[in-house]
Design a protein around this motif. Sequence first.
Motif, PDB file in Angstrom:
ATOM      1  N   GLU A  51      -3.238   4.526  12.868  1.00 22.85           N
ATOM      2  CA  GLU A  51      -1.917   3.990  12.512  1.00 22.85           C
ATOM      3  C   GLU A  51      -1.671   4.113  11.010  1.00 22.85           C
ATOM      4  O   GLU A  51      -0.599   4.532  10.569  1.00 22.85           O
ATOM      5  N   LEU A  52      -2.667   3.767  10.235  1.00 22.26           N
ATOM      6  CA  LEU A  52      -2.533   3.779   8.782  1.00 22.26           C
ATOM      7  C   LEU A  52      -2.367   5.195   8.244  1.00 22.26           C
ATOM      8  O   LEU A  52      -1.499   5.467   7.407  1.00 22.26           O
ATOM      9  N   LEU A  53      -3.200   6.123   8.737  1.00 25.79           N
ATOM     10  CA  LEU A  53      -3.139   7.499   8.256  1.00 25.79           C
ATOM     11  C   LEU A  53      -1.872   8.206   8.719  1.00 25.79           C
ATOM     12  O   LEU A  53      -1.329   9.058   8.004  1.00 25.79           O
ATOM     13  N   ALA A  54      -1.407   7.869   9.931  1.00 23.43           N
ATOM     14  CA  ALA A  54      -0.181   8.490  10.425  1.00 23.43           C
ATOM     15  C   ALA A  54       1.004   8.131   9.545  1.00 23.43           C
ATOM     16  O   ALA A  54       1.911   8.944   9.333  1.00 23.43           O
ATOM     17  N   TRP A  64       0.835  -1.201   0.000  1.00 22.74           N
ATOM     18  CA  TRP A  64       0.000   0.000   0.000  1.00 22.74           C
ATOM     19  C   TRP A  64       0.865   1.244   0.000  1.00 22.74           C
ATOM     20  O   TRP A  64       1.993   1.244   0.460  1.00 22.74           O
ATOM     21  N   HIS A  65       0.271   2.314  -0.475  1.00 20.51           N
ATOM     22  CA  HIS A  65       0.897   3.641  -0.398  1.00 20.51           C
ATOM     23  C   HIS A  65      -0.065   4.561   0.337  1.00 20.51           C
ATOM     24  O   HIS A  65      -1.199   4.195   0.632  1.00 20.51           O
ATOM     25  N   ALA A  93     -12.078  -1.219   3.365  1.00 21.51           N
ATOM     26  CA  ALA A  93     -13.178  -0.458   2.769  1.00 21.51           C
ATOM     27  C   ALA A  93     -13.110   1.012   3.172  1.00 21.51           C
ATOM     28  O   ALA A  93     -13.282   1.908   2.340  1.00 21.51           O
ATOM     29  N   LEU A  94     -12.834   1.267   4.441  1.00 22.51           N
ATOM     30  CA  LEU A  94     -12.785   2.642   4.928  1.00 22.51           C
ATOM     31  C   LEU A  94     -11.607   3.399   4.336  1.00 22.51           C
ATOM     32  O   LEU A  94     -11.734   4.578   3.972  1.00 22.51           O
ATOM     33  N   HIS A  95     -10.473   2.744   4.215  1.00 21.05           N
ATOM     34  CA  HIS A  95      -9.329   3.391   3.584  1.00 21.05           C
ATOM     35  C   HIS A  95      -9.663   3.772   2.147  1.00 21.05           C
ATOM     36  O   HIS A  95      -9.286   4.841   1.660  1.00 21.05           O
ATOM     37  N   GLY A  96     -10.411   2.902   1.468  1.00 20.33           N
ATOM     38  CA  GLY A  96     -10.832   3.220   0.111  1.00 20.33           C
ATOM     39  C   GLY A  96     -11.742   4.432   0.058  1.00 20.33           C
ATOM     40  O   GLY A  96     -11.622   5.285  -0.819  1.00 20.33           O
ATOM     41  N   GLY A 154     -17.452  13.528   5.638  1.00 20.51           N
ATOM     42  CA  GLY A 154     -17.605  12.521   6.675  1.00 20.51           C
ATOM     43  C   GLY A 154     -17.698  11.100   6.165  1.00 20.51           C
ATOM     44  O   GLY A 154     -17.988  10.840   4.988  1.00 20.51           O
ATOM     45  N   HIS A 155     -17.479  10.189   7.103  1.00 16.94           N
ATOM     46  CA  HIS A 155     -17.540   8.756   6.839  1.00 16.94           C
ATOM     47  C   HIS A 155     -18.160   8.082   8.057  1.00 16.94           C
ATOM     48  O   HIS A 155     -17.618   8.189   9.165  1.00 16.94           O
TER      49      HIS A 155
END
Length: 304
Positions: free
Chosen positions: A130-133, A45-46, A288-291, A209-210
């Motif tokens: 963690e992913l967004l950081a 992933w990037h 799914a949320l990352h997408g 929003g999500h």
Amino acid sequence: MASIGSITDVTPGPEALGRARRHAGLLPDLLVESQRIVASVTAGWHGRRRRGQGENFWQFRPFVDGEPVSRIDWRRSARDDHVYLRDREWEAAQTVWLWADPSPSMLYKSAGAGVSKESRALVLALALAELLARSGERIGYPGVLDPVSARNAAERIAAALVTARPAGGFPATERLKRHCEFVAIGDFLDPVEETTARIDRLARSGVRGHLVQVFDPAEEDFPFTGRTEFRDPESGARLTAGRAETLAQDYRRLFHARREHLAEHCRRLGWSFTPHRTDRLASEALVALHGRLSGAPAAAGGRG
């Protein structure tokens, strides 16, 4: 009702202090679990990529009347009969606010689920932090942590939640500013009019929003039969059904209609809506949320 289940399924409301202590004790394990989930889904992933001001090429897209002519890519447009713009990739860090619903109804866990709704919501929030950081985003948590740009954002949120237990219900959102993103993870069992009114206010202020609706398999399937006593974990109100199975068809119809109403309202606002059952893998919801955060369209249907 705010939740369903037998009387033994939900911790009584007056035990708020005990709930807070158990919650604090869970957080180190949930943080480890969130890091494990991130490690399992991020190979190759990037960071998030999106259109905006930057130096790197992002995509070609059809020209729309009213957009700057200076951004037309004439070489690409010459290949066929259409006019295309050349978009660049947005490079500035963006603020993403995360929130996991701490309401008593989130404590529910049926025999068909391995974790409570609260545990799954917190794992998803910490995993997303963690992913967004790792992508350099600024991460905040309303009422708990001001936005930070740090690789240890998930650890900082977990540490803050140990001592700063938020009240139940939707968080205070005054700090959310235009162009930021807000990820709300909960069961959204408050009156639907209250939920839509809250997200309407945020959308009008320019927040994207999500919503991630976390629900127990029993809350969707309604497997109850015979004499069953249900209790609202928010108010303590009780309902006894002599033959619970006679309620199943109407209950399921209302459950799905309510979820679809929320999903459709989010679509009208340009928000995303992701349903997620606690008997499914947390990594499914995270992907799914990352997408959604990256701008990918939601797949039609699906149970999350």
